[in-house]
Each structure stands twice: as C-alpha cells, then as structure tokens.
Write a protein that holds these residues in place. Structure first.
Motif, PDB file in Angstrom:
ATOM      1  N   ARG A 114     -16.835 -18.422 -63.878  1.00 58.35           N
ATOM      2  CA  ARG A 114     -16.953 -16.963 -63.911  1.00 58.35           C
ATOM      3  C   ARG A 114     -17.741 -16.486 -65.123  1.00 58.35           C
ATOM      4  NH1 ARG A 114     -12.195 -15.578 -67.293  1.00 58.35           N
ATOM      5  NH2 ARG A 114     -11.405 -17.658 -67.653  1.00 58.35           N
ATOM      6  N   LEU A 115     -17.922 -17.374 -66.124  1.00 53.23           N
ATOM      7  CA  LEU A 115     -18.758 -17.031 -67.278  1.00 53.23           C
ATOM      8  C   LEU A 115     -20.198 -17.489 -67.069  1.00 53.23           C
ATOM      9  CD1 LEU A 115     -16.342 -18.107 -70.133  1.00 53.23           C
ATOM     10  CD2 LEU A 115     -16.625 -15.853 -69.164  1.00 53.23           C
ATOM     11  N   GLY A 116     -20.517 -17.845 -65.855  1.00 56.16           N
ATOM     12  CA  GLY A 116     -21.877 -18.287 -65.572  1.00 56.16           C
ATOM     13  C   GLY A 116     -22.176 -19.673 -66.075  1.00 56.16           C
ATOM     14  N   SER A 117     -21.132 -20.463 -66.275  1.00 56.00           N
ATOM     15  CA  SER A 117     -21.301 -21.790 -66.846  1.00 56.00           C
ATOM     16  C   SER A 117     -20.764 -22.816 -65.853  1.00 56.00           C
ATOM     17  CB  SER A 117     -20.522 -21.839 -68.161  1.00 56.00           C
ATOM     18  OG  SER A 117     -20.536 -23.127 -68.669  1.00 56.00           O
ATOM     19  N   LEU A 118     -21.550 -23.833 -65.588  1.00 57.27           N
ATOM     20  CA  LEU A 118     -21.105 -24.837 -64.613  1.00 57.27           C
ATOM     21  C   LEU A 118     -21.659 -26.193 -65.005  1.00 57.27           C
ATOM     22  CD1 LEU A 118     -19.736 -25.377 -61.834  1.00 57.27           C
ATOM     23  CD2 LEU A 118     -21.956 -25.042 -60.800  1.00 57.27           C
ATOM     24  N   ASN A 119     -20.815 -27.188 -64.951  1.00 53.94           N
ATOM     25  CA  ASN A 119     -21.235 -28.548 -65.291  1.00 53.94           C
ATOM     26  C   ASN A 119     -22.292 -29.043 -64.328  1.00 53.94           C
ATOM     27  OD1 ASN A 119     -20.321 -30.311 -67.372  1.00 53.94           O
ATOM     28  ND2 ASN A 119     -18.287 -29.616 -66.831  1.00 53.94           N
ATOM     29  N   TYR A 120     -23.267 -29.748 -64.890  1.00 48.69           N
ATOM     30  CA  TYR A 120     -24.327 -30.259 -64.039  1.00 48.69           C
ATOM     31  C   TYR A 120     -24.663 -31.674 -64.486  1.00 48.69           C
ATOM     32  CZ  TYR A 120     -28.317 -29.907 -60.947  1.00 48.69           C
ATOM     33  OH  TYR A 120     -29.190 -30.103 -59.923  1.00 48.69           O
ATOM     34  N   GLY A 121     -25.067 -32.508 -63.533  1.00 51.96           N
ATOM     35  CA  GLY A 121     -25.192 -33.932 -63.828  1.00 51.96           C
ATOM     36  C   GLY A 121     -26.427 -34.330 -64.598  1.00 51.96           C
ATOM     37  N   ILE A 122     -27.537 -33.619 -64.436  1.00 52.63           N
ATOM     38  CA  ILE A 122     -28.811 -34.119 -64.946  1.00 52.63           C
ATOM     39  C   ILE A 122     -29.233 -33.302 -66.152  1.00 52.63           C
ATOM     40  CG2 ILE A 122     -31.172 -34.684 -64.327  1.00 52.63           C
ATOM     41  CD1 ILE A 122     -30.077 -34.338 -61.349  1.00 52.63           C
ATOM     42  N   ALA A 123     -29.657 -33.973 -67.206  1.00 49.46           N
ATOM     43  CA  ALA A 123     -29.988 -33.297 -68.456  1.00 49.46           C
ATOM     44  C   ALA A 123     -31.208 -32.402 -68.321  1.00 49.46           C
ATOM     45  CB  ALA A 123     -30.204 -34.330 -69.551  1.00 49.46           C
ATOM     46  N   ARG A 124     -32.140 -32.742 -67.437  1.00 50.80           N
ATOM     47  CA  ARG A 124     -33.421 -32.039 -67.368  1.00 50.80           C
ATOM     48  C   ARG A 124     -33.267 -30.582 -66.947  1.00 50.80           C
ATOM     49  NH1 ARG A 124     -37.388 -35.335 -69.523  1.00 50.80           N
ATOM     50  NH2 ARG A 124     -36.957 -37.462 -68.945  1.00 50.80           N
ATOM     51  N   GLN A 125     -32.192 -30.222 -66.281  1.00 48.60           N
ATOM     52  CA  GLN A 125     -32.053 -28.855 -65.784  1.00 48.60           C
ATOM     53  C   GLN A 125     -30.892 -28.120 -66.435  1.00 48.60           C
ATOM     54  OE1 GLN A 125     -31.908 -30.723 -62.256  1.00 48.60           O
ATOM     55  NE2 GLN A 125     -33.997 -30.313 -61.617  1.00 48.60           N
ATOM     56  N   THR A 126     -30.508 -28.548 -67.630  1.00 49.72           N
ATOM     57  CA  THR A 126     -29.373 -27.908 -68.292  1.00 49.72           C
ATOM     58  C   THR A 126     -29.805 -27.402 -69.658  1.00 49.72           C
ATOM     59  OG1 THR A 126     -28.745 -30.051 -69.110  1.00 49.72           O
ATOM     60  CG2 THR A 126     -27.613 -29.292 -67.159  1.00 49.72           C
ATOM     61  N   ASN A 127     -28.988 -26.527 -70.259  1.00 45.79           N
ATOM     62  CA  ASN A 127     -29.364 -25.993 -71.570  1.00 45.79           C
ATOM     63  C   ASN A 127     -28.225 -26.045 -72.576  1.00 45.79           C
ATOM     64  OD1 ASN A 127     -27.816 -24.115 -70.356  1.00 45.79           O
ATOM     65  ND2 ASN A 127     -29.196 -22.396 -70.636  1.00 45.79           N
ATOM     66  N   LEU A 128     -27.146 -26.719 -72.260  1.00 39.80           N
ATOM     67  CA  LEU A 128     -26.003 -26.764 -73.172  1.00 39.80           C
ATOM     68  C   LEU A 128     -25.397 -28.163 -73.138  1.00 39.80           C
ATOM     69  CD1 LEU A 128     -23.730 -25.401 -74.890  1.00 39.80           C
ATOM     70  CD2 LEU A 128     -22.676 -24.731 -72.758  1.00 39.80           C
TER      71      LEU A 128
END
Lengths: 415, 357
Positions: free
Chosen positions: B52-66
């Motif tokens: 709900r804070l617009g934050s979601l775990n993602y598997g690949i580093a190339r498309q993440t910012n945190l």
C-alpha cells in the motif's frame, strides 16, 4: 603459541564479478554441457549459489557454494558465557525459536543433570510446536514464491500472524523469544494466554482448510511438484537426509519418538510418512505435521489445566534463589546463570527441529564458564547433500520446485 | 546524457512529478541476507501489506531502486551486495535492517562479518534484532519523506555515551571485571564415563567389543544412547568399514583443537536410520592426531553424508581429510577470510567492560 588476530579489515570489493572456479569453466569449454550459475542473489529466502552443469535442459550435476550467510557462530560461542549463547544459537533459524533454543538448552541440561519441572516441560512443548507450525507455513509461503503463486505466499503469512501473536503473548517477543533457559523457562505463562493459544489452534485449523483449496490441492501446484526431485529410501539414508524430507522418502524417523524428550512420549500424535519421496510428498508431510502439532498443542494446554501455576524453573539451578525466582527469573538472571559451569566431557543433544535433526555438541573443560567448543549442525546443513542429489537428472525449470520443497534456508544451513 | 538534461530532470518544472513518482514506486530488490528476512516477509504479506506504500519486492536488480539489507552481511556476501547495487539504475536507495547491519549486533566480533555501510552508501538504518514490520514500514515512509524534502530525518534518538573515557588499551584494570574466565590449559576429554541404566547399551557394547577386537583403544558409555570409541588414526578406516554395516549415516564430524597438548581430536558421530533399536544410539568414533601434521583418512567412502561436513572442517580447522576430493578448496569461507579461523590460536576481539556514569 603465537596468536593471530582474526580481525582483518575488509577492503571494499573492486572487481564486480563473482569468481567462477576455473576447473568448471575448463570442463564446460571442452564438453558439450553448459554451466549455469544460480544465485547468490536470487528471489529465494537467504542466499546461496548453485553451480549447475546442464545438458540440454537436464541438470547433470549440481555443485553447492554455500557460506554467504556464514556468521561464524561456533567461534563466537567460544568467547561468550554459556548463558549468552542462547540468543546466539537462536539466530540460525529465528522463525523456529522454540526448537533451536530447546536443542542448546537440552545439551546443557544433559551436562548438568537437572530435572525440569513438569509445567515448564509442557510450555516448552507448546512453544516448540508453535514454532514448528510457523516454520512449516513460512516454507510453504516461500515455496509459493518460487512457483510464482503470490496468493499462496499471502495465505501462510497471514496464518503466521496469530502464531506470532501467541508467541508474543507467551514470551514478549514476536520472533526471537529466547524463552527457554536451563532448568525451565523464563517465567510462568498465565492461564488466559494458554487459553489464547488454544483458541489460536482452532483459527489455524479453519483457515488451513481454505489454504488447502487455494494452494495445497491446486492442480497447478500438484503438476509442478509431483514426481519432481525424487529421492528413494536408500538414497535418502545414504545422503543423510533429515526430518520431514527423510520421512517423505519412507523412513519413519522422528527424534520426538526415537529419543523422546520433554513430554512427547506422554502425548498422542502420529508420524506422517510418505513413500513417494518427491517434492509434493515432502510438502504434504509438512502440511500433515501442522495438524499433528495443532493436536499436540491442544493436549498440552489441557494437561496444563491440572498442573498448578508457580514453579517453572528447577531448584537445582536456582539453589538459594529458589523461593523468589521459581516462577519468574527477572532480576536474578545473571546472579543465577553468570557462573554456570558445565562438568568435563562432551554433551550431545539431538532435537527434532521443524526442518529436521538439529545437533548441538558442547565440549566443556569443566573449569571455564565459556564452552571450549560448541558444535552446531542445523537441518539445512544436513540435507544440503540430499538436496543437491535430488537436482540431478531434473529439468532446469524444476530447480525452483525442488528448492522450495526442501525449504532450504541458507542462514540456517550456514550458521 | 548531458549535464543540462540531468539538471532539468532534478530541478526543472517537472522535478516534483519525478520525485512523486519515485516516492510511490520504491521497489526493493530481493536481498534476504539473513534472518531479518522473516520480518520483511511479514511486512510485505497480508498482515502489514507494504504494497500500500507503493513498495513491492522484486526479484531482479535491474528493475529495482531500493535495497533492503536484511541483517548480517558476510565477507562473501559483501561483493554480492556491491554487484547488486551497481546493477540498479539511478536513483537508488539503501535501507539497512537489524542490529547486525549497524555494527554487527550479536555477531559484532565475528571473523566473517562486514558492515554494509563499508560497502554501499546507506540511507536509513533500522535498529532491532529483528526489527518489527512496523519499523520497516516506518523506514520506507522516512525514505519517501527524504525523497520529497531532500533531507533525512532521524525518527529515533539514542542516548549518547562518551566512549573516549573507556580505556581501550587495558593499561588500568577495568571495572567491573569481565564475568568470563577461561582456563588456560584445560584438560579435554570427550569420553567421560557415566553410570546409566541402559541394558541395551551394555549388550551393544559387548557385541561391538567382540566385533571390533584389537582395533579400538577403549569403548565407553558416556550417557544414555551415547557411546564413545577411542581409536588410533591408522585403525580408523578398518573400524569404519566394520561399523558402517550397523550404522548408516554420519550425524557429526567434529574437530577439537587442543594447542597445549599439540593435538587435534577428530570425531565422527554415527547413527542408524534403518534399524529401529539403533536409531537413538549415537556412536562417537574419535582419534587424536598431531597438530603440526593434521591428516585424517576421509570416511566419506563409507558414509557419503560425511562429505560436506569434512569439507567444512577443513575450512574451519585445516584438517586434511585424505581421500576427500575437495580438500584444499574454500567451501563456506570467503577468499579473503584468514585461514582456519576456528583454531584456538586465532583470537577474536573481546568486549570491554566499563562503568558509565
């Protein structure tokens, strides 16, 4: 003897690649198989690297590269008091707090030869079984992540919330309770909390039925897991598998029954065993264990009705503080345990943690109040060999299903 | 990209829009480095719903910012953290979770530990062991505020102590003294006999004695279900080939370093899965070897389950298991760790006990 200081400063890494062992590269270059490196950063729980040799898309050999979460626990234990090691040895698998602390504390109790009060034994069993359900649900959630089933991740973690709440009410901490101490437990658990724990089991039971429809009996899940990563009975024994994974391969071995500790021999429960030895049966055995644990908790709460409140720490341990601290050790902790010294010898305790056998071996010199050597082998480290062998001959796409079905948790395996 | 366009992006008329977009799309890369991952999973599951804070775990580093560094970073993992960080596109942020990530926490003097702040620039630390999901979500809220306002704000202020008064060199006796006392040259014995009521054990010992005639030095009952067999190093292989008919797996391979006796004790604890009566029995087969030439025959040919345990013991103690093909390679430890760290002459830093007014 020249002393060597281990405190070597770390240089920030300058090379931005991970070294691949040369011998694998040469073999892959000469032969017609590919080398696929899985990890260390991968969407699982904890980090490890698996080096796969692949022919077509069939795994010929899986070579593990663990140690990314090796936190040097065995060495650290040699620099701390016996009693300070309880939270340290809880850290390999904090979601399994009841079982991991129970293992270390039982090794100490074996050495000290103390008899634990009955009430404390039952509360320990409740805590251990709550952690067992919690860990099985945790691994079910991670398995769902591996299979790309987001709803299957949300359900078990929602189910973990009441368990975490129950552990909080018992011990005061959400996950790292460190509640079990030599001779008993930290403090008595009041009746309303036990009643809450009993009610929690009914909530779990009801919601597990919906989880069964959503995930466990889901045809896509069955399709992904069935007949994948099969280990026969002989292989399971040869590679030294443990816990639910051994039982899924048809060996009826549960340390709670083999070498009963606490009050497991006075409670009614069954050992779920399956003969298939594939990923799905490994998962199903653990699901079945959840309902056995629920039944154990209910029996333990019922038994606690007849045991009067008050005495939860052994008098052999408390000695002169027996009157003031037998129901609650707060305020006397260091005075009671600061000088705790174990007799000379080696003391090995085997505990059935959620993922299998957990071994603590304390070697004491009989003079110091720190262990001379403390050996810990966690279930993850035991079944790593079997896990690697289960990958052999499977397709690359099934790696996640097998990984998830073992619930391999690198922080636990690496210690 | 030229400097003008970068400036335009950061301070032009559309800059607030960009900040707003970044604020509500903080996607952490999956970097569950240690046990704090349990609470992270709770924070992103249905109980706390980090999404709900617009934050979601993602598997690949190339498309993440945190990056959320969940607890302990080991020497081996430090490089991975750096690589993952370098793979991420700008703007990128780092939140470090748990006491281990701050100054090592429970493992502060471990030989395999690294502070994440030495490896990557850190935006926020979350104290706790482990921090609760609420604390993690608060860190994400703080990071969002930082993105909008441009400055970081502490949400917790800790009491500060003047550490310069503490005598680090140990020139004066420190108060209060350390509660620990080590025995300098302790006796070590792993087969201390114990009188127990165990009739099956006595029968088993009689069988073992006739079976292993002449190969062992002593057989002792050390506890209920625990038997210790002392042997010479040269007889171990013959003993193992006989014992492997009864006992089918290894529970423990252990090395004990005794520098004041110039020796190592190597232990193999074996047990059985196939025979019901032998299931609870753990037999400890051990031998002493000299400390300057630590070589021991590998028993992985009899018990394949001993393979990784032997490799681990080589890593930690430097005992060479002859016959194990992976000797001489690092298994658990990072390449830059000092070798054989579990030997007794390798010393860790110890805590300093001091009084604070």
């Amino acid at each position: 003897m020249e002393e060597i200081v281990l405190d070597v400063p770390v240089q920030p890494p300058t090379e931005l690649f991970l070294p691949v062992p040369k011998k694998f590269l040469e073999d892959a270059y000469k032969g017609d198989d590919y080398l696929v490196l899985v990890g260390p950063q991968h969407p699982g729980s904890g980090h490890m690297r698996i080096i796969l040799r692949i022919k077509g898309d069939v795994i010929v050999e899986a070579i593990p590269d663990p140690g990314y979460v090796h936190r040097s626990m065995e060495k650290l234990a040699e620099t701390r008091l016996y009693i300070q090691n309880i939270p340290l040895f809880e850290r390999p698998a904090i979601m399994d707090t009841g079982n991991v602390t129970l293992g270390y504390v039982r090794a100490m109790e074996k050495a000290l030869d103390v008899e634990v009060p009955e009430r404390a034994k039952y509360i320990r069993v409740i805590l251990a079984e709550l952690s067992r359900i919690g860990t099985h649900l945790y691994d079910a959630g991670i398995l769902a992540v591996f299979l790309g089933h987001t709803t299957g991740f949300m359900w078990p973690f929602a189910l973990r919330e009441p368990i975490v709440e129950a552990i909080t009410r018992i011990s005061g901490a959400r996950i790292t309770s460190s509640f079990i101490i030599p001779g008993g437990i930290r403090r008595d658990v009041p009746w309303n909390v036990l009643e809450f724990v009993r009610k929690t089991t009914f909530v779990l039971e009801r919601r597990l039925k919906s989880f069964e429809k959503i995930f466990i009996k889901n045809p896509t899940v069955i399709e992904r897991l069935k007949e994948v990563g099969v280990l026969s009975r002989e292989e399971a024994i040869r590679f030294g598998l443990v816990g639910p994974f051994l039982r899924a391969s048809g060996v009826e071995y549960d340390l709670r029954a083999v070498e009963p500790y606490e009050v497991y021999d006075s409670l009614n429960w069954e050992i779920p065993v399956s003969d298939e030895g594939d990923s799905y049966s490994r998962f199903l055995v653990r699901v079945e264990e959840i309902s056995q644990s629920i039944s154990i908790i209910r029996q333990a709460v019922n038994e606690l009705r007849r045991i009067p409140e008050g005495k939860v720490i052994s008098e052999d341990i408390l000695q002169e503080y027996a009157e003031v601290a037998s129901a609650d050790i707060r305020g006397f902790f260091f005075r009671v345990f600061g000088e705790l010294t174990l007799p000379l010898g080696e003391f090995t305790s085997l505990t059935e943690a959620s993922r299998g056998t957990l071994l603590y071996s304390i070697i004491s010199d009989g003079e110091s109040n720190v262990p001379y050597r403390a050996r810990v082998i966690t279930p993850g480290w035991y079944y790593l060999k079997g896990f690697m062998e289960a990958l052999r001959g499977e397709r690359l796409a099934d790696l996640q299903a097998i990984y998830g079905s073992f619930g391999y948790f690198p922080p636990e395996a690496d210690r | 990209m030229s400097d003008d366009s970068v400036d335009f992006l950061h301070s032009g008329p559309l800059a607030p829009l960009k900040k707003w977009g970044t604020k509500w799309s903080l996607w952490p890369v999956h970097l569950v480095t240690a046990c704090c991952g349990v609470e992270l999973a709770h924070a992103y599951a249905s109980g706390y719903d980090g999404e709900r804070l617009g934050s979601l775990n993602y598997g690949i580093a190339r498309q993440t910012n945190l990056i959320i560094v969940e607890g302990a970073i080991t020497r081996k993992m430090a490089r991975v953290l750096k690589i993952t960080y370098e793979q991420m596109p700008e703007p990128k942020f780092v939140i470090v979770m748990g006491a281990c990530g701050l100054k090592g926490g429970l493992f502060w003097n471990g030989y395999h530990m690294v502070r994440p702040s030495d490896v990557v620039p850190v935006d926020f630390f979350i104290p706790g062991c482990p921090p609760t999901p609420e604390a993690l979500l608060r860190a994400i809220r703080s990071l969002q505020e930082k993105i909008v306002s441009g400055e970081a704000r502490n949400t917790i202020e800790f009491e500060k102590y003047d550490l310069s008064k503490i005598n680090v060199r140990g020139e004066q006796p420190l108060k209060p003294p350390s509660p620990k006392h080590y025995s300098p040259t302790p006796p070590i014995k792993v087969d201390v006999p114990k009188e127990v009521d165990w009739s099956f054990g006595k029968k088993l010992i009689a069988e073992l004695k006739s079976d292993l005639e002449g190969l062992y030095k002593s057989i002792t009952i050390t506890d209920k279900n625990r038997i210790a067999i002392q042997a010479e190093k040269d007889d171990v292989v013959a003993l193992a080939s006989k014992l492997s008919k009864r006992f089918d797996h290894v529970k423990n391979v252990n090395v004990i370093d005794i520098p004041h006796e110039y020796s190592f004790i190597v232990e193999y604890q074996i047990s059985s899965y196939s025979v019901k009566e032998l299931m609870p029995v753990v037999v400890n087969l051990f031998a002493r070897i000299p400390r300057n030439n630590p070589r021991f025959p590998s028993l992985a040919v009899f018990w394949p389950s001993a393979d990784y345990l032997e490799r681990e013991m080589y890593d930690l103690f430097g005992v060479w298991f002859e016959g194990n093909s992976a000797m001489g390679e690092r298994f658990l430890l990072a390449p830059d760790t000092p070798e054989f760290p579990l030997r007794k002459d390798r010393k860790l830093r110890e805590e300093i006990y001091s009084e604070v007014e």
